[in-house]
Design a protein around this motif. Sequence first.
Motif, PDB file in Angstrom:
ATOM      1  N   PRO A  63     -15.381 -61.740 -78.656  1.00 16.20           N
ATOM      2  CA  PRO A  63     -15.817 -61.656 -80.053  1.00 16.20           C
ATOM      3  C   PRO A  63     -15.856 -60.228 -80.597  1.00 16.20           C
ATOM      4  O   PRO A  63     -16.262 -60.011 -81.738  1.00 16.20           O
ATOM      5  CB  PRO A  63     -17.232 -62.244 -79.999  1.00 16.20           C
ATOM      6  CG  PRO A  63     -17.724 -61.886 -78.627  1.00 16.20           C
ATOM      7  CD  PRO A  63     -16.516 -61.962 -77.733  1.00 16.20           C
ATOM      8  N   PHE A  64     -15.429 -59.269 -79.809  1.00 17.26           N
ATOM      9  CA  PHE A  64     -15.559 -57.861 -80.196  1.00 17.26           C
ATOM     10  C   PHE A  64     -14.252 -57.278 -80.719  1.00 17.26           C
ATOM     11  O   PHE A  64     -13.160 -57.690 -80.310  1.00 17.26           O
ATOM     12  CB  PHE A  64     -16.035 -57.030 -79.004  1.00 17.26           C
ATOM     13  CG  PHE A  64     -17.255 -57.594 -78.332  1.00 17.26           C
ATOM     14  CD1 PHE A  64     -18.461 -57.713 -79.027  1.00 17.26           C
ATOM     15  CD2 PHE A  64     -17.211 -58.030 -77.016  1.00 17.26           C
ATOM     16  CE1 PHE A  64     -19.586 -58.247 -78.421  1.00 17.26           C
ATOM     17  CE2 PHE A  64     -18.330 -58.560 -76.395  1.00 17.26           C
ATOM     18  CZ  PHE A  64     -19.518 -58.669 -77.099  1.00 17.26           C
ATOM     19  N   ASP A  65     -14.387 -56.306 -81.627  1.00 17.86           N
ATOM     20  CA  ASP A  65     -13.238 -55.537 -82.080  1.00 17.86           C
ATOM     21  C   ASP A  65     -13.570 -54.046 -81.972  1.00 17.86           C
ATOM     22  O   ASP A  65     -14.742 -53.692 -81.814  1.00 17.86           O
ATOM     23  CB  ASP A  65     -12.822 -55.922 -83.508  1.00 17.86           C
ATOM     24  CG  ASP A  65     -13.938 -55.709 -84.525  1.00 17.86           C
ATOM     25  OD1 ASP A  65     -14.477 -54.584 -84.610  1.00 17.86           O
ATOM     26  OD2 ASP A  65     -14.281 -56.662 -85.255  1.00 17.86           O
ATOM     27  N   PRO A  66     -12.592 -53.170 -82.042  1.00 16.24           N
ATOM     28  CA  PRO A  66     -12.852 -51.736 -81.829  1.00 16.24           C
ATOM     29  C   PRO A  66     -13.927 -51.155 -82.736  1.00 16.24           C
ATOM     30  O   PRO A  66     -14.699 -50.283 -82.311  1.00 16.24           O
ATOM     31  CB  PRO A  66     -11.486 -51.096 -82.104  1.00 16.24           C
ATOM     32  CG  PRO A  66     -10.501 -52.168 -81.749  1.00 16.24           C
ATOM     33  CD  PRO A  66     -11.146 -53.452 -82.185  1.00 16.24           C
ATOM     34  N   GLN A  67     -14.016 -51.623 -83.980  1.00  8.43           N
ATOM     35  CA  GLN A  67     -15.001 -51.088 -84.903  1.00  8.43           C
ATOM     36  C   GLN A  67     -16.425 -51.353 -84.434  1.00  8.43           C
ATOM     37  O   GLN A  67     -17.353 -50.613 -84.773  1.00  8.43           O
ATOM     38  CB  GLN A  67     -14.788 -51.693 -86.298  1.00  8.43           C
ATOM     39  CG  GLN A  67     -15.724 -51.163 -87.378  1.00  8.43           C
ATOM     40  CD  GLN A  67     -15.573 -49.672 -87.610  1.00  8.43           C
ATOM     41  OE1 GLN A  67     -14.488 -49.109 -87.412  1.00  8.43           O
ATOM     42  NE2 GLN A  67     -16.659 -49.016 -88.004  1.00  8.43           N
ATOM     43  N   ASP A  68     -16.613 -52.391 -83.625  1.00  6.16           N
ATOM     44  CA  ASP A  68     -17.947 -52.714 -83.128  1.00  6.16           C
ATOM     45  C   ASP A  68     -18.544 -51.582 -82.300  1.00  6.16           C
ATOM     46  O   ASP A  68     -19.767 -51.478 -82.177  1.00  6.16           O
ATOM     47  CB  ASP A  68     -17.899 -53.983 -82.263  1.00  6.16           C
ATOM     48  CG  ASP A  68     -17.693 -55.235 -83.083  1.00  6.16           C
ATOM     49  OD1 ASP A  68     -18.110 -55.259 -84.259  1.00  6.16           O
ATOM     50  OD2 ASP A  68     -17.109 -56.196 -82.552  1.00  6.16           O
ATOM     51  N   PHE A  69     -17.689 -50.748 -81.728  1.00 10.32           N
ATOM     52  CA  PHE A  69     -18.175 -49.720 -80.814  1.00 10.32           C
ATOM     53  C   PHE A  69     -18.077 -48.312 -81.391  1.00 10.32           C
ATOM     54  O   PHE A  69     -18.196 -47.320 -80.670  1.00 10.32           O
ATOM     55  CB  PHE A  69     -17.416 -49.824 -79.487  1.00 10.32           C
ATOM     56  CG  PHE A  69     -17.539 -51.191 -78.880  1.00 10.32           C
ATOM     57  CD1 PHE A  69     -18.766 -51.659 -78.439  1.00 10.32           C
ATOM     58  CD2 PHE A  69     -16.444 -52.047 -78.809  1.00 10.32           C
ATOM     59  CE1 PHE A  69     -18.906 -52.942 -77.914  1.00 10.32           C
ATOM     60  CE2 PHE A  69     -16.564 -53.320 -78.288  1.00 10.32           C
ATOM     61  CZ  PHE A  69     -17.802 -53.771 -77.841  1.00 10.32           C
ATOM     62  N   SER A  70     -17.899 -48.238 -82.711  1.00 10.78           N
ATOM     63  CA  SER A  70     -18.003 -46.948 -83.384  1.00 10.78           C
ATOM     64  C   SER A  70     -19.475 -46.630 -83.604  1.00 10.78           C
ATOM     65  O   SER A  70     -20.345 -47.502 -83.471  1.00 10.78           O
ATOM     66  CB  SER A  70     -17.254 -46.978 -84.718  1.00 10.78           C
ATOM     67  OG  SER A  70     -17.857 -47.912 -85.600  1.00 10.78           O
ATOM     68  N   ARG A  71     -19.782 -45.379 -83.950  1.00 17.56           N
ATOM     69  CA  ARG A  71     -21.172 -44.948 -84.123  1.00 17.56           C
ATOM     70  C   ARG A  71     -21.296 -44.033 -85.338  1.00 17.56           C
ATOM     71  O   ARG A  71     -20.316 -43.431 -85.778  1.00 17.56           O
ATOM     72  CB  ARG A  71     -21.663 -44.219 -82.873  1.00 17.56           C
ATOM     73  CG  ARG A  71     -21.605 -45.050 -81.599  1.00 17.56           C
ATOM     74  CD  ARG A  71     -21.908 -44.233 -80.375  1.00 17.56           C
ATOM     75  NE  ARG A  71     -20.918 -43.174 -80.182  1.00 17.56           N
ATOM     76  CZ  ARG A  71     -21.005 -42.210 -79.269  1.00 17.56           C
ATOM     77  NH1 ARG A  71     -22.058 -42.164 -78.477  1.00 17.56           N
ATOM     78  NH2 ARG A  71     -20.056 -41.292 -79.149  1.00 17.56           N
ATOM     79  N   GLN A  72     -22.497 -43.917 -85.854  1.00 14.01           N
ATOM     80  CA  GLN A  72     -22.722 -43.001 -86.963  1.00 14.01           C
ATOM     81  C   GLN A  72     -22.441 -41.564 -86.549  1.00 14.01           C
ATOM     82  O   GLN A  72     -21.885 -40.782 -87.314  1.00 14.01           O
ATOM     83  CB  GLN A  72     -24.172 -43.119 -87.448  1.00 14.01           C
ATOM     84  CG  GLN A  72     -24.550 -44.468 -88.026  1.00 14.01           C
ATOM     85  CD  GLN A  72     -26.012 -44.533 -88.390  1.00 14.01           C
ATOM     86  OE1 GLN A  72     -26.581 -43.568 -88.897  1.00 14.01           O
ATOM     87  NE2 GLN A  72     -26.652 -45.652 -88.116  1.00 14.01           N
ATOM     88  N   ASP A  73     -22.846 -41.207 -85.359  1.00 18.05           N
ATOM     89  CA  ASP A  73     -22.648 -39.859 -84.842  1.00 18.05           C
ATOM     90  C   ASP A  73     -21.629 -39.918 -83.711  1.00 18.05           C
ATOM     91  O   ASP A  73     -21.941 -40.316 -82.599  1.00 18.05           O
ATOM     92  CB  ASP A  73     -23.979 -39.299 -84.329  1.00 18.05           C
ATOM     93  CG  ASP A  73     -23.848 -37.906 -83.734  1.00 18.05           C
ATOM     94  OD1 ASP A  73     -22.732 -37.336 -83.769  1.00 18.05           O
ATOM     95  OD2 ASP A  73     -24.862 -37.376 -83.230  1.00 18.05           O
ATOM     96  N   GLN A 187     -17.695 -48.130 -74.353  1.00 18.12           N
ATOM     97  CA  GLN A 187     -16.693 -48.905 -73.611  1.00 18.12           C
ATOM     98  C   GLN A 187     -17.407 -49.824 -72.614  1.00 18.12           C
ATOM     99  O   GLN A 187     -17.169 -49.757 -71.414  1.00 18.12           O
ATOM    100  CB  GLN A 187     -15.725 -47.966 -72.889  1.00 18.12           C
ATOM    101  CG  GLN A 187     -15.007 -46.995 -73.817  1.00 18.12           C
ATOM    102  CD  GLN A 187     -14.098 -46.044 -73.074  1.00 18.12           C
ATOM    103  OE1 GLN A 187     -13.027 -46.431 -72.596  1.00 18.12           O
ATOM    104  NE2 GLN A 187     -14.510 -44.796 -72.963  1.00 18.12           N
ATOM    105  N   PRO A 188     -18.274 -50.696 -73.118  1.00 21.74           N
ATOM    106  CA  PRO A 188     -19.136 -51.472 -72.216  1.00 21.74           C
ATOM    107  C   PRO A 188     -18.386 -52.437 -71.306  1.00 21.74           C
ATOM    108  O   PRO A 188     -18.817 -52.676 -70.177  1.00 21.74           O
ATOM    109  CB  PRO A 188     -20.070 -52.211 -73.180  1.00 21.74           C
ATOM    110  CG  PRO A 188     -19.304 -52.287 -74.465  1.00 21.74           C
ATOM    111  CD  PRO A 188     -18.548 -50.999 -74.535  1.00 21.74           C
ATOM    112  N   VAL A 219     -24.130 -48.197 -80.840  1.00 18.99           N
ATOM    113  CA  VAL A 219     -22.859 -48.704 -81.356  1.00 18.99           C
ATOM    114  C   VAL A 219     -23.098 -49.613 -82.562  1.00 18.99           C
ATOM    115  O   VAL A 219     -24.161 -50.201 -82.725  1.00 18.99           O
ATOM    116  CB  VAL A 219     -22.069 -49.455 -80.261  1.00 18.99           C
ATOM    117  CG1 VAL A 219     -21.627 -48.485 -79.175  1.00 18.99           C
ATOM    118  CG2 VAL A 219     -22.875 -50.604 -79.666  1.00 18.99           C
ATOM    119  N   ASN A 220     -22.085 -49.690 -83.387  1.00 15.46           N
ATOM    120  CA  ASN A 220     -22.171 -50.369 -84.669  1.00 15.46           C
ATOM    121  C   ASN A 220     -22.670 -51.811 -84.553  1.00 15.46           C
ATOM    122  O   ASN A 220     -23.537 -52.238 -85.318  1.00 15.46           O
ATOM    123  CB  ASN A 220     -20.780 -50.342 -85.322  1.00 15.46           C
ATOM    124  CG  ASN A 220     -20.790 -50.835 -86.747  1.00 15.46           C
ATOM    125  OD1 ASN A 220     -21.737 -50.617 -87.487  1.00 15.46           O
ATOM    126  ND2 ASN A 220     -19.716 -51.483 -87.154  1.00 15.46           N
TER     127      ASN A 220
END
Length: 281
Positions: A63-73, A187-188, A219-220
């Motif tokens: 259910p995950f996409d790359p944007q899910d693991f972006s962060r504010q910082d 990268q969980p 992560v986002n």
Amino acid sequence: LFADERRLRRLMLRGALVACAASSVSGLNLFSQFMPRSLAGFPAQAKSVDQVLNKLEFPKESPFDPQDFSRQDESIDTQFYDTPRFCFHVDDQAVAALTQYYSKAFREWHNPAILDICASHVSHFPEDIADYAGRRVALGMNKLELSQNKQVSDYVVKDLNTDPSLPFEDNSFDIVTNVVSIDYLTQPLRICKEVARVLKPGGAAIFALSNRCFPTKAVNIWLKTNDLEHVYIVGSYFHFAGGFKPPSAVEVSPNQGITPWAGGSSQNNAYLAVVKATVDK
């Protein structure tokens, strides 16, 4: 020697009074500030932590996409964790509850070798851990914090977001723990694959989750989901990483019987859940 001791005291005081208080934020009000993220496969009927992963059929596709693991910082994590934080990042009662859980869970193994990833100056192990456990390793970001961890016999300084590999041989540990830090890993799934690799047959990953975080480094997907959904997310990490039997979850928070939930979010300041997955070897 005295100069080093004075420096350590100053750093400990600075970490306790500034870094922890300023940057560890309770999730009671935090997660509601972000647009929710729907999760394919999440069991909408689940009303408690233990129900989320119970007899769950995960979707065929992650259910995950790359944007899910972006962060504010997105700055280098070594900068953020450069200042030691000599404090607990969750409520004292939550810490006590986790230690009590460990005191029973760890005894399922004889002389277990334990790896604590994303560790700091304390791993929340029972006080008598050295009496019945074997090799104990803390892997984390801050050398000074890790050097003060008296619950382990060795430590490794490593940024798992830069390199998600674990610097250990296959089948090295009986238990891998992670305390309220899975939400910072970008990268969980790769890390869970590594956890499966370093676990011995019959070993287990035991990951603790809270409703607090450093929001700029989480992560986002974590900021867009609630406490019950966090349990599903971590269970999904184990499932889609492969190498694990079906995961389970339990809430270990104190005062569960008198603390309400608001939808999927716990209103308990000492909220703590544990997701456990046994390696499939």
